[in-house]
Design a protein around this motif. Structure first.
Motif, PDB file in Angstrom:
ATOM      1  N   ALA A  12       0.833  -1.205   0.000  1.00 13.27           N
ATOM      2  CA  ALA A  12       0.000   0.000   0.000  1.00 13.27           C
ATOM      3  C   ALA A  12       0.867   1.254   0.000  1.00 13.27           C
ATOM      4  N   GLY A  13       2.011   1.185   0.675  1.00 11.05           N
ATOM      5  CA  GLY A  13       2.918   2.321   0.686  1.00 11.05           C
ATOM      6  C   GLY A  13       3.409   2.692  -0.700  1.00 11.05           C
ATOM      7  N   HIS A  14       3.516   1.695  -1.587  1.00 10.26           N
ATOM      8  CA  HIS A  14       3.941   1.972  -2.959  1.00 10.26           C
ATOM      9  C   HIS A  14       2.853   2.680  -3.762  1.00 10.26           C
ATOM     10  N   PHE A  15       1.605   2.537  -3.334  1.00  8.03           N
ATOM     11  CA  PHE A  15       0.502   3.133  -4.097  1.00  8.03           C
ATOM     12  C   PHE A  15      -0.034   4.415  -3.486  1.00  8.03           C
ATOM     13  N   TYR A  16      -0.081   4.489  -2.182  1.00 10.73           N
ATOM     14  CA  TYR A  16      -0.775   5.598  -1.531  1.00 10.73           C
ATOM     15  C   TYR A  16       0.145   6.713  -1.068  1.00 10.73           C
ATOM     16  N   THR A  60       3.900   2.536  -9.743  1.00 14.72           N
ATOM     17  CA  THR A  60       4.712   1.372  -9.411  1.00 14.72           C
ATOM     18  C   THR A  60       4.717   0.417 -10.598  1.00 14.72           C
ATOM     19  N   SER A  61       5.909   0.024 -11.014  1.00 18.06           N
ATOM     20  CA  SER A  61       6.018  -0.871 -12.168  1.00 18.06           C
ATOM     21  C   SER A  61       5.859  -2.327 -11.742  1.00 18.06           C
ATOM     22  N   LYS A  62       5.646  -3.161 -12.730  1.00 14.67           N
ATOM     23  CA  LYS A  62       5.488  -4.593 -12.483  1.00 14.67           C
ATOM     24  C   LYS A  62       6.755  -5.172 -11.848  1.00 14.67           C
ATOM     25  N   ILE A  63       7.910  -4.778 -12.316  1.00 14.58           N
ATOM     26  CA  ILE A  63       9.158  -5.310 -11.777  1.00 14.58           C
ATOM     27  C   ILE A  63       9.346  -4.879 -10.326  1.00 14.58           C
ATOM     28  N   ASP A  64       8.905  -3.658  -9.979  1.00 15.41           N
ATOM     29  CA  ASP A  64       8.997  -3.216  -8.583  1.00 15.41           C
ATOM     30  C   ASP A  64       8.166  -4.116  -7.675  1.00 15.41           C
ATOM     31  N   LEU A  65       6.959  -4.443  -8.117  1.00 12.42           N
ATOM     32  CA  LEU A  65       6.109  -5.338  -7.326  1.00 12.42           C
ATOM     33  C   LEU A  65       6.689  -6.742  -7.263  1.00 12.42           C
ATOM     34  N   GLU A  66       7.266  -7.228  -8.368  1.00 17.00           N
ATOM     35  CA  GLU A  66       7.878  -8.559  -8.366  1.00 17.00           C
ATOM     36  C   GLU A  66       9.055  -8.617  -7.396  1.00 17.00           C
ATOM     37  N   VAL A  67       9.871  -7.576  -7.387  1.00 20.48           N
ATOM     38  CA  VAL A  67      11.012  -7.540  -6.471  1.00 20.48           C
ATOM     39  C   VAL A  67      10.522  -7.502  -5.026  1.00 20.48           C
ATOM     40  N   LEU A  68       9.492  -6.723  -4.769  1.00 16.53           N
ATOM     41  CA  LEU A  68       8.934  -6.648  -3.420  1.00 16.53           C
ATOM     42  C   LEU A  68       8.377  -8.004  -2.984  1.00 16.53           C
TER      43      LEU A  68
END
Length: 101
Positions: A19-23, A30-38
């Motif tokens: 949520a911190g990446h979105f809000y 936020t890119s797809k790779i950022d979410l995959e790494v997270l």
């Protein structure tokens, strides 16, 4: 998720980080790779608590996640760069030596 069972606290912590990446004034940036790494970082931290010896085997991780070993190595590097965790090489070596022949 077959073998991945997260506690309620872990789930709440993971949601807060996602949520911190979105809000935080960057909704949709936020890119797809950022979410995959997270997500890979969540996986690594969970696995180091459950099966610390399996973390060193890219083959097992790639098999469990259904990705290539090269992809595991790339995600491992990106995860350490974005979410650094101090790793004591002495501790890591001593854990590996326990399984050496």
């Amino acid at each position: 998720m077959d073998g991945m069972v997260f506690s309620t606290e872990e789930k709440a912590n993971m949601f807060d980080q996602i949520a911190g990446h979105f809000y935080s004034r960057n909704f949709g940036q936020t890119s797809k790779i950022d979410l995959e790494v997270l997500m890979f970082n969540f996986y690594l931290r969970h696995m180091e608590r459950i099966h610390p010896h399996a973390l060193n085997l890219d083959y097992l991780i790639s098999k469990e996640l259904g990705i290539t070993q090269q992809r595991v190595r790339n995600l491992r590097v990106k995860s350490q760069l974005l979410y650094p965790v101090f790793l004591s090489w002495r501790d890591a070596l001593s854990r590996l030596l326990e399984h050496a022949r």
